[in-house]
Write an enzyme that holds these catalytic residues in place. Sequence first.
Site, short mmCIF file in Angstrom:
data_model
loop_
_atom_site.label_atom_id
_atom_site.label_comp_id
_atom_site.label_asym_id
_atom_site.label_seq_id
_atom_site.Cartn_x
_atom_site.Cartn_y
_atom_site.Cartn_z
N ASP A 179 -7.91 -5.31 -0.19
CA ASP A 179 -8.43 -5.94 -1.42
C ASP A 179 -8.13 -7.42 -1.48
O ASP A 179 -8.81 -8.17 -2.18
CB ASP A 179 -7.84 -5.24 -2.65
CG ASP A 179 -8.45 -3.86 -2.80
OD1 ASP A 179 -9.63 -3.71 -2.48
OD2 ASP A 179 -7.74 -2.94 -3.22
N HIS A 235 0.85 -1.19 0.00
CA HIS A 235 0.00 0.00 0.00
C HIS A 235 0.88 1.23 0.00
O HIS A 235 1.94 1.23 0.62
CB HIS A 235 -0.91 0.01 1.24
CG HIS A 235 -2.08 0.93 1.09
ND1 HIS A 235 -1.99 2.27 1.37
CD2 HIS A 235 -3.34 0.70 0.66
CE1 HIS A 235 -3.17 2.83 1.12
NE2 HIS A 235 -4.00 1.91 0.69
N1 CMC Z 1 4.43 -7.34 -5.07
C1 CMC Z 1 5.77 -7.35 -5.21
N2 CMC Z 1 6.57 -6.28 -4.99
C2 CMC Z 1 5.96 -5.13 -4.64
C3 CMC Z 1 4.56 -5.05 -4.47
C4 CMC Z 1 3.79 -6.22 -4.69
N3 CMC Z 1 2.46 -6.18 -4.55
N4 CMC Z 1 4.22 -3.79 -4.12
C5 CMC Z 1 5.37 -3.09 -4.06
N5 CMC Z 1 6.42 -3.91 -4.37
C6 CMC Z 1 7.83 -3.53 -4.32
C7 CMC Z 1 8.21 -2.67 -5.52
O1 CMC Z 1 8.70 -3.46 -6.59
C8 CMC Z 1 9.26 -1.75 -4.93
O2 CMC Z 1 10.48 -2.48 -4.87
P1 CMC Z 1 11.90 -1.68 -4.93
O3 CMC Z 1 11.95 -0.83 -3.68
O4 CMC Z 1 12.93 -2.76 -4.93
O5 CMC Z 1 11.88 -0.85 -6.18
C9 CMC Z 1 8.80 -1.54 -3.48
O6 CMC Z 1 8.00 -2.71 -3.18
C10 CMC Z 1 7.95 -0.28 -3.30
O7 CMC Z 1 6.93 -0.29 -4.30
P2 CMC Z 1 6.31 1.04 -4.96
O8 CMC Z 1 5.62 0.67 -6.23
O9 CMC Z 1 7.35 2.10 -5.01
O10 CMC Z 1 5.26 1.44 -3.86
P3 CMC Z 1 4.00 2.37 -4.06
O11 CMC Z 1 3.70 2.95 -2.74
O12 CMC Z 1 4.16 3.29 -5.20
O13 CMC Z 1 2.86 1.31 -4.50
C11 CMC Z 1 0.99 -0.10 -4.54
C12 CMC Z 1 1.80 0.91 -3.72
C13 CMC Z 1 -0.30 -0.45 -3.77
C14 CMC Z 1 0.59 0.50 -5.90
C15 CMC Z 1 1.85 -1.39 -4.74
O14 CMC Z 1 2.20 -1.96 -3.50
C16 CMC Z 1 1.15 -2.40 -5.64
O15 CMC Z 1 1.27 -2.32 -6.88
N6 CMC Z 1 0.42 -3.39 -5.02
C17 CMC Z 1 -0.36 -4.35 -5.79
C18 CMC Z 1 -1.67 -3.69 -6.20
C19 CMC Z 1 -2.64 -3.55 -5.03
O16 CMC Z 1 -2.85 -4.49 -4.28
N7 CMC Z 1 -3.25 -2.36 -4.92
C20 CMC Z 1 -4.28 -2.09 -3.92
C21 CMC Z 1 -3.94 -0.98 -3.00
S1 CMC Z 1 -5.06 -0.95 -1.60
C22 CMC Z 1 -6.58 -0.49 -2.24
C23 CMC Z 1 -6.74 0.96 -2.50
O17 CMC Z 1 -6.53 1.76 -1.57
O18 CMC Z 1 -7.12 1.31 -3.62
#
Ligand code: CMC
Length: 434
Positions: A369, A311
């Site tokens: 989710d 998240h």
């Molecule tokens: N699986 C594997 N690796 C992950 C995941 C995941 N689900 N989420 C983040 N990472 C890794 C990412 O590759 C990055 O690694 P590094 O530091 O080595 O580059 C690190 O963790 C940080 O990720 P980020 O993309 O910079 O983090 P963010 O805050 O921009 O993204 C997120 C948050 C929710 C978009 C992401 O965790 C994600 O894509 N999760 C899967 C989709 C999901 O479940 N979304 C629902 C969010 S909750 C409902 C809502 O509020 O809408």
Amino acid sequence: MENKVKNAGTARLEVAGRTVDLPVYSGTHGPNVIDIRKLYAETDHFTLDPGFTSTGSCESQITFIDGDEGILLHRGYPIEQLAEKSNYLELCYLLLNGELPSKTQFDTFSNEVRNHTLLHTQQDKFFEGFRRDSHPMAMLTGAVGGMAAFYPGAMGNEDPEERRISSIRLISKMPTIAARCMKYNLGQRFVDPQNKLSYSENFLNMCFSVTAEDYEINPILARAMDRFFMLHADHEQNASTSTVRLVASSGAHPFAAIAAGVASLWGPSHGGANEAALRQLREIGSLDKVPEFVKMAKDKSSGIRLMGFGHRVYKNYDPRAKVMQKTCYEVLDALDLHDHPLLKVAMELERIALQDEYFIEKKLYPNVDFYSGIILEAMGFPTKMFTVLFAVARTVGWIAQLSEMLEDPTQKIGRPRQIYTGAAMRDYAPITHR
Ligand code: CMC
């Protein structure tokens, strides 16, 4: 809205030989903020913050999140207490009005919501314009935007009473529209709302009953539906809420702004994650494939992420996920579904990911989710409907945030800036000279 920020000093910034003192404010909870509104006028510089990771866009008194501590408060009340003791309509009242209702206020509010559930018959005809296999989020976006055509008066953003009635209409009609999206996909007759039922019972009845058979509403499932709605009701300035605020900041029709929120929610990084998580479980298919899939999710070159994990704000357990997990087990018990193959894969994925160094180190916990997808699957909702259910729940949050923005004396049309890195100014050459 009465602005309530408190002065908490100044921050001094030196840039290009100029020094500027910027006001620092504190709120009720959370980090202080630096007010950069005068930055451009005084220094001729903008800030750059794609994804808004360090940027606040507004003052708000609705919802507070502390991602490190795993805290979510609505109007000051912790989500765990609300989910345990309250119900969705009471939470709607709280989000919209700022305080919990008295018994009389609650009865008046829930009667009003129950009395606006029907759609104009012309609105039912919208659906016939869609292909039978249309994604329900596409239908929902169109149907909600189309509501603006039925209530042109709701445009009067300045009239609080008009806004109040629009709020009631939206909260009442969203379940009816959502259930129609599902029935249309299934090729079944639309089921009209029954105002004697509770909000969640009515929704389940419109989704699952058919004219040929009696449909008995399972109280455990009705409670789970209500919890699902509560846990998704608002989440401060996320992508869809910020979209609603931005669209409405131009003075656009509120229903059009909510339709834009629905569109934003659809994406798999946001509300679409519950659908994507379930599809991923199907792709994994069986318990023995889980370790291999987790390995791929850790390898960036695979392009795979574990959907339903991680998240932007919660770097500790998502407090909604805890409640959702409990509800998930209640639903599986009630339906005797612990041996459902897909659900077994989900539980194994949760177990492995929670022990894995990669997920622990990056603070990637199951989010709301992940569990909601399992619950909705167990309840019998088609996977394509999951994000639609999220949209039904989030409607009240969007409306509360939109109303707050319209009542904020500091509100302006949203207009971010950019750093331009395209071609430098040059002269146009006629086509014969190129
Ligand atoms: N699986 C594997 N690796 C992950 C995941 C995941 N689900 N989420 C983040 N990472 C890794 C990412 O590759 C990055 O690694 P590094 O530091 O080595 O580059 C690190 O963790 C940080 O990720 P980020 O993309 O910079 O983090 P963010 O805050 O921009 O993204 C997120 C948050 C929710 C978009 C992401 O965790 C994600 O894509 N999760 C899967 C989709 C999901 O479940 N979304 C629902 C969010 S909750 C409902 C809502 O509020 O809408």
